[in-house]
Design a protein around this motif. Structure first.
Motif, PDB file in Angstrom:
ATOM      1  N   SER A 121     -13.441  -1.420  -8.197  1.00 28.04           N
ATOM      2  CA  SER A 121     -12.631  -0.230  -8.480  1.00 28.04           C
ATOM      3  C   SER A 121     -13.498   1.022  -8.573  1.00 28.04           C
ATOM      4  N   GLY A 178      -5.746  -3.030  -2.806  1.00 25.22           N
ATOM      5  CA  GLY A 178      -7.005  -2.338  -2.571  1.00 25.22           C
ATOM      6  C   GLY A 178      -8.212  -3.204  -2.344  1.00 25.22           C
ATOM      7  N   SER A 216     -11.197  -4.917  -0.845  1.00 26.70           N
ATOM      8  CA  SER A 216     -11.916  -4.438   0.336  1.00 26.70           C
ATOM      9  C   SER A 216     -12.345  -5.597   1.227  1.00 26.70           C
ATOM     10  N   TYR A 230     -10.847   1.284   0.325  1.00 26.19           N
ATOM     11  CA  TYR A 230      -9.575   0.700  -0.103  1.00 26.19           C
ATOM     12  C   TYR A 230      -8.979  -0.140   1.027  1.00 26.19           C
ATOM     13  N   PHE A 253      -7.165   4.455  -8.608  1.00 25.85           N
ATOM     14  CA  PHE A 253      -8.059   3.591  -7.829  1.00 25.85           C
ATOM     15  C   PHE A 253      -8.896   2.702  -8.744  1.00 25.85           C
ATOM     16  N   ILE A 301     -14.306   2.083  -4.983  1.00 28.88           N
ATOM     17  CA  ILE A 301     -13.137   2.676  -4.326  1.00 28.88           C
ATOM     18  C   ILE A 301     -12.831   4.055  -4.910  1.00 28.88           C
ATOM     19  N   PRO A 354      -7.018  -2.138  -7.850  1.00 27.21           N
ATOM     20  CA  PRO A 354      -7.755  -3.303  -7.338  1.00 27.21           C
ATOM     21  C   PRO A 354      -7.890  -4.423  -8.366  1.00 27.21           C
ATOM     22  N   GLN A 377       0.824  -1.209   0.000  1.00 29.58           N
ATOM     23  CA  GLN A 377       0.000   0.000   0.000  1.00 29.58           C
ATOM     24  C   GLN A 377       0.860   1.262   0.000  1.00 29.58           C
TER      25      GLN A 377
END
Length: 608
Positions: A293, A139, A141, A303, A79, A296, A83, A63
């Motif tokens: 995505s 990313g 979740s 994220y 973003f 996010i 992901p 990250q």
């Protein structure tokens, strides 16, 4: 050269086996079984804590590399990309390296306890750590807790298998691994202990409780050594608990109960939808990746695990502090939209989580339940204070209450929710409101859902072990072990004279009648043809097809022990045939064998 290499590997394997055998022999002579289990529980605690540290370190490094330079005042288009890349890499890793399904970590542990006698696969000791680190770091979740629970449980299972320990001890070591995983990842030894009791539903005796406690406190201590002694959240009690806030706490518990029900129902619905795309991996990646995505991109708080967003509400004290949760989104800088943003994130988190796993990512629902609970608690308190619905209630305290409430409801584990939040924050003075809110949420969801989000899949298949002794025993019974596969079969066109010869070779009073493909057509009950089998003048007059009868009932290899017992009770039969997936005869199960095994397992479970 190939032969020599093969011989060398075989010799090395034999040497390793010989060394292990000598270690086991020495252990048997010098260390008692109880002492050895305590030693293994200590080792499991260390290894689980190390695995938890490695996983969080990997997530943090990924990250930091990807998003550390992102703007906090505007949306970031990357973003929309990260992901999807993370899920794609995870899918490739699972497909070409692991080559096995490693999703739903805690559910897989429950399944191993319920059906496989706690024998987890060796790759589970490391595969979930790598897969979930890639998913979450890019990313995804989801949470890291379920993969670590699977990892810790697999470590315990593997150690037990290496030293040829029995199934009961294997189950105990799996519980040690799960306990150590929770204790290590959260620095919460009590929460780790009650998690095993409530979620894994192991019946503990004093003899088995001690190893669990050793693993838990060992993992917590080593986590302190790896990451320092401070709790996950820097929470300071600024607002002392007051009795006039009880109505608000009860209402929050009810609100979180319904929020948890929403979480479970939507999660199940989404899993079903993505399951229909199982045969089309790229379509699944496209649908899930785009959904994740996009969410996010609009709500960056989704994220990863989301603990940084929760930290804003728990450690912040002013509206300016709370507004930072909108950084990196199109909502940034609009403090009047905070409540709207929090509410939308709270409702969309479940879609982000299910899309992550549905698209092929690896992660659990532990962290998402804490995330939704925290956002729900803040949303409730902020709404309450903004519209003056009663006495003032502190937003950050209610953020913690919400976390405990949703965890208690989703996992059907009120004690885990209570102790975890207390240990995460050091807020032990909040025990009374935590208990009230956890009970309120649990009672609310229990009206609609009888099982936790982890157990509901197994409960529907009848494979869930519970605290109910009778059901637990039936769950632990392995149907394949009960099948007698040594039988003498005959064909329908066989004359009675040949049948008599087959009867003389049979050990049972039932002779199955099969066609050329092995399908069961009927059976010969010797007790029903005794009046003719001794009349030699009839040996060429009758054929098997004229003497066979239909069995009282037919079992299938997919049946569980509970349904088998019910079938015997309903028919009064002493022996029933078992068919495989192709409807071919696999063997017979006798009533005496089933009840004998049942009594033996009850006796084993009753031992200290």
């Amino acid at each position: 050269m190939i032969a020599a290499a093969t011989s060398s590997r075989t010799d090395a394997t034999d040497e390793e086996r010989s060394t292990l055998d000598r270690i086991i022999e020495w252990r048997t002579k010098h260390i008692s079984d109880n002492q050895f289990v305590l030693l293994l529980s200590f080792v499991v605690g260390i290894l689980a804590a190390f695995a938890a540290y490695i996983l969080h370190w990997l997530i943090s490094q990924i990250q930091t590399l990807l998003v550390s330079g992102f703007s906090v005042t505007s949306s970031n288009w990357l973003f929309l990309v990260f992901p999807v890349i993370g899920i794609w890499l995870t899918t490739l890793f699972i497909k070409y390296v692991v080559k096995d399904n490693i999703s739903h970590g805690i559910t897989r542990v429950l399944y191993a306890i319920s059906t496989n006698r706690s024998r987890l696969k060796p790759h589970n000791c490391w595969s979930s750590v790598i897969a979930s680190a890639i998913t979450i770091g890019f990313g995804g979740s989801v949470g890291a807790e379920a993969p670590i629970v699977l990892t810790g449980s697999a470590i315990g299972s593997r150690l037990g298998q290496i030293f040829n320990l029995d199934n009961k001890t294997l189950m105990l070591l799996v519980g040690c691994g799960a306990t150590a995983a929770i204790a290590g990842i959260f620095k919460a030894p009590i929460a780790g202990l009650v998690f095993t009791l409530e979620v894994l539903m192991l019946d503990m005796t004093m003899a088995s409780l001690l190893p669990i406690m050793i693993s838990s406190v060992t993992a917590a201590c080593f986590s302190y050594l790896f990451t320092g002694a401070s709790p996950m959240f820097n929470f300071h009690m600024a607002d002392v608990w007051e009795l006039d806030r009880i109505p608000a706490v009860i209402l929050l518990g009810i609100f979180c109960g319904f929020l948890s029900l929403y979480f479970m129902r939507v999660m199940t619905w989404c899993e079903s939808g993505y399951g229909k795309l199982a045969r089309h991996p790229y379509a699944k990646l496209a649908v899930g990746g785009v959904a994740l995505s996009s969410l996010i991109f609009f709500f960056p708080s989704l994220y990863g695990e989301g603990y940084n967003a929760l930290r804003v509400f728990i450690e912040g004290t002013t509206t300016a502090d709370w507004d930072t949760v909108m950084n990196g989104s199109m909502f940034a800088g609009n403090d009047n939209l905070l409540l709207l943003y929090v509410g939308m994130v709270m409702l969309t988190k479940v879609f982000a989580t299910s899309s992550t796993n549905g698209a092929g990512g690896c992660g659990g629902t532990f962290a998402p339940s804490l995330f939704i609970g925290g956002f729900g608690g803040f949303f409730f308190a902020r709404f309450w204070n903004m519209y003056h619905l009663g006495v003032y209630i502190p937003e950050r305290n209610f953020t913690l209450y919400g976390m405990a409430a949703v965890m208690a409801a989703v996992m059907h584990a009120p004690l885990t929710g209570i102790f975890l939040i207390a240990e995460l924050t050091g807020g032990y003075s909040l025990f009374i409101p935590l208990i009230i809110v956890a009970i309120s949420a649990y009672l609310t969801i229990s009206i609609f859902e009888q099982h936790s989000i982890y157990a509901i899949r197994l409960a529907r298949e009848g494979k869930l072990i519970t605290h109910h002794t009778d059901r637990s025993v039936l769950t632990l019974m392995n149907l394949d072990d009960l099948i007698d596969k040594d039988y003498t079969a005959v064909q329908p066109d066989m004359e009675m004279g040949d049948l008599v010869h087959a009867i003389s070779r049979s050990r049972t009073s039932y002779i199955p009648v099969l066609d050329d493909a092995g399908h069961l057509l009927g059976e010969i009950d010797i007790t029903k043809i005794r009046h003719v089998i001794f009349r030699t003048e009839l040996y060429h007059r009758f054929r098997v097809s004229q003497l066979m009868t239909k069995p009282a009932a037919v079992l299938h290899e997919s049946d569980d022990a509970n349904s088998v017992m019910k079938r015997f009770d309903a028919t009064g039969a002493q022996m029933l045939p078992v068919l495989d997936a192709d409807d071919c005869l696999k063997g017979y199960i006798t009533r005496t064998h089933v009840y004998g095994t049942y009594r033996q397992i009850v006796a084993d479970m009753s031992e200290e």
